[in-house]
Write a protein that holds these residues in place. Structure first.
Motif, mmCIF file in Angstrom:
data_model
loop_
_atom_site.group_PDB
_atom_site.id
_atom_site.type_symbol
_atom_site.label_atom_id
_atom_site.label_comp_id
_atom_site.label_asym_id
_atom_site.label_seq_id
_atom_site.Cartn_x
_atom_site.Cartn_y
_atom_site.Cartn_z
ATOM 1 N N SER A 70 9.766 17.155 -1.435
ATOM 2 C CA SER A 70 8.481 16.457 -1.376
ATOM 3 C C SER A 70 8.670 15.034 -1.891
ATOM 4 N N PRO A 71 7.740 14.128 -1.533
ATOM 5 C CA PRO A 71 7.889 12.736 -1.941
ATOM 6 C C PRO A 71 8.033 12.627 -3.456
ATOM 7 N N ASP A 72 8.834 11.649 -3.899
ATOM 8 C CA ASP A 72 9.163 11.584 -5.329
ATOM 9 C C ASP A 72 8.111 10.852 -6.164
ATOM 10 N N GLY A 73 6.865 10.799 -5.675
ATOM 11 C CA GLY A 73 5.763 10.197 -6.432
ATOM 12 C C GLY A 73 5.645 8.708 -6.149
ATOM 13 N N HIS A 74 4.467 8.130 -6.511
ATOM 14 C CA HIS A 74 4.345 6.695 -6.208
ATOM 15 C C HIS A 74 5.278 5.855 -7.065
ATOM 16 N N LEU A 128 -10.656 8.777 -1.244
ATOM 17 C CA LEU A 128 -10.815 9.949 -0.379
ATOM 18 C C LEU A 128 -9.762 10.982 -0.785
ATOM 19 N N LYS A 129 -10.204 12.019 -1.473
ATOM 20 C CA LYS A 129 -9.243 13.011 -1.987
ATOM 21 C C LYS A 129 -9.496 14.412 -1.454
ATOM 22 N N ASN A 130 -10.810 14.791 -1.366
ATOM 23 C CA ASN A 130 -11.128 16.212 -1.200
ATOM 24 C C ASN A 130 -11.768 16.555 0.135
ATOM 25 N N VAL A 154 0.864 -1.185 0.000
ATOM 26 C CA VAL A 154 0.000 0.000 0.000
ATOM 27 C C VAL A 154 0.902 1.237 0.000
ATOM 28 N N VAL A 155 0.598 2.179 -0.895
ATOM 29 C CA VAL A 155 1.396 3.406 -0.909
ATOM 30 C C VAL A 155 0.667 4.484 -0.105
ATOM 31 N N ALA A 156 1.380 5.018 0.857
ATOM 32 C CA ALA A 156 0.771 5.963 1.794
ATOM 33 C C ALA A 156 1.747 7.095 2.092
ATOM 34 N N GLY A 157 2.423 7.539 1.031
ATOM 35 C CA GLY A 157 3.415 8.593 1.220
ATOM 36 C C GLY A 157 2.914 9.968 0.806
ATOM 37 N N GLY A 158 1.698 10.018 0.255
ATOM 38 C CA GLY A 158 1.186 11.301 -0.245
ATOM 39 C C GLY A 158 0.902 12.275 0.885
ATOM 40 N N GLN A 159 0.890 13.554 0.550
ATOM 41 C CA GLN A 159 0.718 14.576 1.593
ATOM 42 C C GLN A 159 -0.743 14.943 1.815
ATOM 43 N N GLY A 160 -1.640 14.388 0.998
ATOM 44 C CA GLY A 160 -3.074 14.597 1.192
ATOM 45 C C GLY A 160 -3.441 16.067 1.262
ATOM 46 N N SER A 161 -2.815 16.868 0.406
ATOM 47 C CA SER A 161 -3.011 18.317 0.543
ATOM 48 C C SER A 161 -4.445 18.741 0.245
ATOM 49 N N ARG A 162 -5.115 18.040 -0.680
ATOM 50 C CA ARG A 162 -6.489 18.452 -1.010
ATOM 51 C C ARG A 162 -7.440 18.167 0.149
ATOM 52 N N LEU A 163 -7.199 17.079 0.878
ATOM 53 C CA LEU A 163 -8.100 16.712 1.974
ATOM 54 C C LEU A 163 -7.932 17.665 3.155
ATOM 55 N N CYS A 197 10.248 3.917 3.869
ATOM 56 C CA CYS A 197 10.068 5.317 3.483
ATOM 57 C C CYS A 197 10.589 5.563 2.068
ATOM 58 N N GLN A 198 9.817 6.282 1.268
ATOM 59 C CA GLN A 198 10.261 6.598 -0.083
ATOM 60 C C GLN A 198 11.197 7.808 -0.083
ATOM 61 N N GLY A 199 11.794 8.085 -1.217
ATOM 62 C CA GLY A 199 12.717 9.211 -1.329
ATOM 63 C C GLY A 199 12.010 10.531 -1.620
ATOM 64 N N PHE A 248 -1.989 -1.189 -4.010
ATOM 65 C CA PHE A 248 -3.125 -0.254 -3.974
ATOM 66 C C PHE A 248 -2.735 1.012 -3.223
ATOM 67 N N GLN A 249 -3.631 2.005 -3.274
ATOM 68 C CA GLN A 249 -3.374 3.297 -2.621
ATOM 69 C C GLN A 249 -4.193 3.398 -1.340
ATOM 70 N N VAL A 250 -3.611 4.038 -0.353
ATOM 71 C CA VAL A 250 -4.204 4.035 0.991
ATOM 72 C C VAL A 250 -5.582 4.696 1.036
ATOM 73 N N PRO A 252 -1.100 11.543 8.417
ATOM 74 C CA PRO A 252 -1.145 10.623 7.269
ATOM 75 C C PRO A 252 -2.593 10.252 6.957
ATOM 76 N N LYS A 253 -2.937 10.207 5.673
ATOM 77 C CA LYS A 253 -4.330 9.969 5.280
ATOM 78 C C LYS A 253 -4.856 8.642 5.834
ATOM 79 N N GLY A 254 -3.953 7.658 5.967
ATOM 80 C CA GLY A 254 -4.371 6.357 6.492
ATOM 81 C C GLY A 254 -4.974 6.450 7.888
HETATM 82 P P1 UTP Z 1 -2.334 11.494 -4.762
HETATM 83 O O1 UTP Z 1 -1.563 11.906 -5.944
HETATM 84 O O2 UTP Z 1 -3.809 11.455 -4.882
HETATM 85 O O3 UTP Z 1 -1.871 12.385 -3.550
HETATM 86 O O4 UTP Z 1 -1.784 10.093 -4.316
HETATM 87 P P2 UTP Z 1 -2.464 12.534 -2.106
HETATM 88 O O5 UTP Z 1 -1.353 12.709 -1.163
HETATM 89 O O6 UTP Z 1 -3.395 11.406 -1.751
HETATM 90 O O7 UTP Z 1 -3.318 13.842 -2.192
HETATM 91 P P3 UTP Z 1 -2.975 15.337 -2.691
HETATM 92 O O8 UTP Z 1 -2.738 15.229 -4.183
HETATM 93 O O9 UTP Z 1 -1.783 15.849 -1.943
HETATM 94 O O10 UTP Z 1 -4.232 16.055 -2.348
HETATM 95 C C1 UTP Z 1 -2.370 8.885 -4.644
HETATM 96 C C2 UTP Z 1 -1.788 7.806 -3.750
HETATM 97 O O11 UTP Z 1 -0.391 7.704 -3.934
HETATM 98 C C3 UTP Z 1 0.283 7.867 -2.703
HETATM 99 C C4 UTP Z 1 -0.693 8.601 -1.798
HETATM 100 O O12 UTP Z 1 -0.432 8.313 -0.443
HETATM 101 C C5 UTP Z 1 -2.020 8.041 -2.255
HETATM 102 O O13 UTP Z 1 -2.239 6.769 -1.665
HETATM 103 N N1 UTP Z 1 1.528 8.616 -2.961
HETATM 104 C C6 UTP Z 1 1.497 9.751 -3.711
HETATM 105 C C7 UTP Z 1 2.689 8.168 -2.410
HETATM 106 O O14 UTP Z 1 2.716 7.150 -1.703
HETATM 107 N N2 UTP Z 1 3.825 8.881 -2.646
HETATM 108 C C8 UTP Z 1 3.846 9.995 -3.407
HETATM 109 O O15 UTP Z 1 4.921 10.598 -3.574
HETATM 110 C C9 UTP Z 1 2.639 10.438 -3.953
#
Ligand code: UTP
Length: 485
Positions: free
Chosen positions: A230-234, A416-418, A125-134, A205-207, A261-263, A139-141
């Motif tokens: 910032s995280p280097d993307g999934h 769950l994004k927004n 499960v990838v859970a490194g995103g910053q969830g900025s829109r939410l 932890c990702q880079g 899958f995504q968290v 952590p969103k998880g």
């Molecule tokens: P999103 O691109 O939707 O980002 O990530 P986010 O963090 O959920 O929300 P915003 O865009 O900041 O509002 C989709 C999935 O990929 C993971 C996120 O945790 C989410 O599960 N992800 C995204 C990572 O694990 N690492 C990243 O660098 C980016």
């Protein structure tokens, strides 16, 4: 941490910084590594404490300035998305209608269940995103999404992992990817909650990548002593799996297939045997689950076929005219919306890891607060910066027999994004999707249930309609507000 193992990487990648003997030496040394146009990074050096200087120097050491310059100036081969989208065709896919499918759902399910029973399936499960829109400051998880239970996304996913492990009589390891933004809190959360009951959990932890000023390409400072990273993307998953030892761990455990899958999607059917089965029977190295887009404006990437190669075009890269293109029957040509659920051959990931650096970066225009040359914090009102991210789905074109499998949106996708108030993908819409799915199971089990009844089913009680039916044999109705746990 119970019996789980936490692989605790340095938060910003692998630092090789050797502490210098003198502060002056450190400044000269680090200055020599910075190109002229980035000298502002040391503007506040003399104001910093020794510890702060070391931190900044360590971050600067990690930066590949040539790469950043190329990415910013788009010297890196940028895709011509318009041209690519014009050539994109409907991909061949395993459709819900069954039309043209090579394998039946029963055949696929049997193959997937066999792999699960043999302990050959792992989950990431990838859970490194910053969830900025939410706008949730954790952590969103950790978001409590259970409509009645108030259980968090992490708990709901863990419940499903445990239920699947029990059903197939084999421990399914969970690899959980964080980023520096989410790592510490995630580790603390699982430690404080007995790993949510998981027997085999690895958190890694990702880079990171620096963000640059969009106009000048100058790296942005988050603080006087810190780059904005910032995280280097999934797509960073590939390198992180290797660097953390998770890939080696999978191989040592005989894991052959990895379910990804995504968290933020509580509807995902983790370790879905049917999806895994199609992957195995088709000899695919990477399989992507998709939903049928009905609205061209839907914000999901589309899986397409270009020159007979299966690939994904992100929604932001897909020109409107091609998103809206239709087939003779009026349906969307580029219908296959990616929901970021994939199955990978572990051997494919192992071979691809040496090319992790070859995954392209995508540039994203974002609002990034920063410290200006005078030392003032600037909170931009408009996007001012470029962030660089890799996407995991860019592995698809290099996968042998890349496969696309359709799932009904109502059964597999409610991200769950927004923040509340947005038209889609909000807390309200996600909870409603969970309740609707479970109400449907209750109906399918022959129970009397009101159309607006609110129920929730813990996966450890039932993972699907059939299991619910067998658990509730003899019952004839369900009251609103019931949580089956
Ligand atoms: P999103 O691109 O939707 O980002 O990530 P986010 O963090 O959920 O929300 P915003 O865009 O900041 O509002 C989709 C999935 O990929 C993971 C996120 O945790 C989410 O599960 N992800 C995204 C990572 O694990 N690492 C990243 O660098 C980016």
């Amino acid at each position: 941490m119970g019996s789980g193992l936490v692989l605790d990487l340095p938060l910003s990648g692998q630092f090789n910084w050797i502490v210098c003997h003198s502060v002056e030496h450190m400044k000269t040394n680090i200055a020599s590594k910075i190109p002229d146009n980035q000298s502002h990074l040391l503007s506040f050096w003399d104001e910093l404490s020794g510890e702060q200087q070391e931190r900044l120097a360590a971050q600067i050491e990690q930066v590949d300035f040539d790469l950043i310059a190329r990415l910013h100036s788009s010297d890196e081969k940028a895709e011509d998305w318009n041209d690519l989208a014009a050539r994109a065709k409907t991909p061949s896919a395993i459709r819900l209608s069954g039309a043209g499918n090579k394998y039946s759902p029963d055949e696929a399910t049997a193959a997937g269940e066999k792999a699960l029973r043999e302990g050959k399936v792992g989950v990431i499960v990838v859970a490194g995103g910053q969830g900025s829109r939410l706008g949730f400051p954790h952590p969103k998880g950790m978001y409590k999404i259970g409509p009645i239970s108030d259980r968090t996304l992490f708990e709901i996913h863990a419940d499903r992992m445990i239920a699947a492990s029990q059903r197939y009589g084999a421990t399914i390891p969970l690899y959980l990817m964080t980023s520096p933004a989410t790592h510490e809190e995630t580790v603390e959360y699982f430690a404080a909650n007995s790993n949510c009951g998981l027997k085999d959990l690895q958190i890694f932890c990702q880079g990171t990548m620096p963000a640059v000023d969009a106009a000048t390409g100058k790296l942005l400072l988050a603080e006087k002593d810190q780059l904005f990273l910032s995280p280097d993307g999934h797509g960073g998953t590939l390198a992180a799996l290797e660097n953390s030892g998770s890939l080696a761990d999978m191989k040592s455990k005989g894991i052959e297939w990895l379910f990804y899958f995504q968290v933020d999607n509580p509807l995902v059917e983790i370790a879905d045997p049917e999806l895994i089965g199609y992957h195995i029977l088709s000899g695919s190295e990477m399989t992507s689950q998709v939903i049928a887009k009905t609205d061209p404006a839907e914000k999901v990437g589309v899986v397409v076929s270009v020159d007979d190669v299966t690939r994904i075009i992100e929604y932001s890269d897909l020109p409107d005219e091609h998103a809206a293109r239709t087939l003779d029957d009026g349906s969307l040509a580029l219908w296959a919306g990616s929901i970021a659920v994939h199955v990978f051959d572990v051997a494919f990931l192992d071979a691809a890891k040496s090319q992790a650096a070859a995954l392209p970066f995508h540039n994203a225009s974002k609002k990034v607060p920063y410290i200006d040359d005078e030392g003032n914090r600037v909170e931009p009102a408009e996007p001012n910066a470029t962030k660089f991210e890799r996407f995991i789905f860019d592995l698809l074109p290099s996968a042998k027999n890349g496969l696309v499998v359709e799932v009904a949106e109502s059964e597999g996708f409610a991200p769950l994004k927004n923040a509340p108030g947005a038209p889609k993908d909000t807390v309200e819409s996600v909870k409603a999707a969970m309740v609707a799915l479970h109400r449907g199971w209750a109906k399918a089990a022959g129970l009397n249930i009101a159309d607006d009844a609110m129920i929730e089913i813990n996966p450890r009680f039932a993972m699907d309609a059939d299991e619910l039916k067998s658990k509730l044999a003899g019952a004839d109705s369900v009251e609103s507000g019931k949580y089956f746990s």
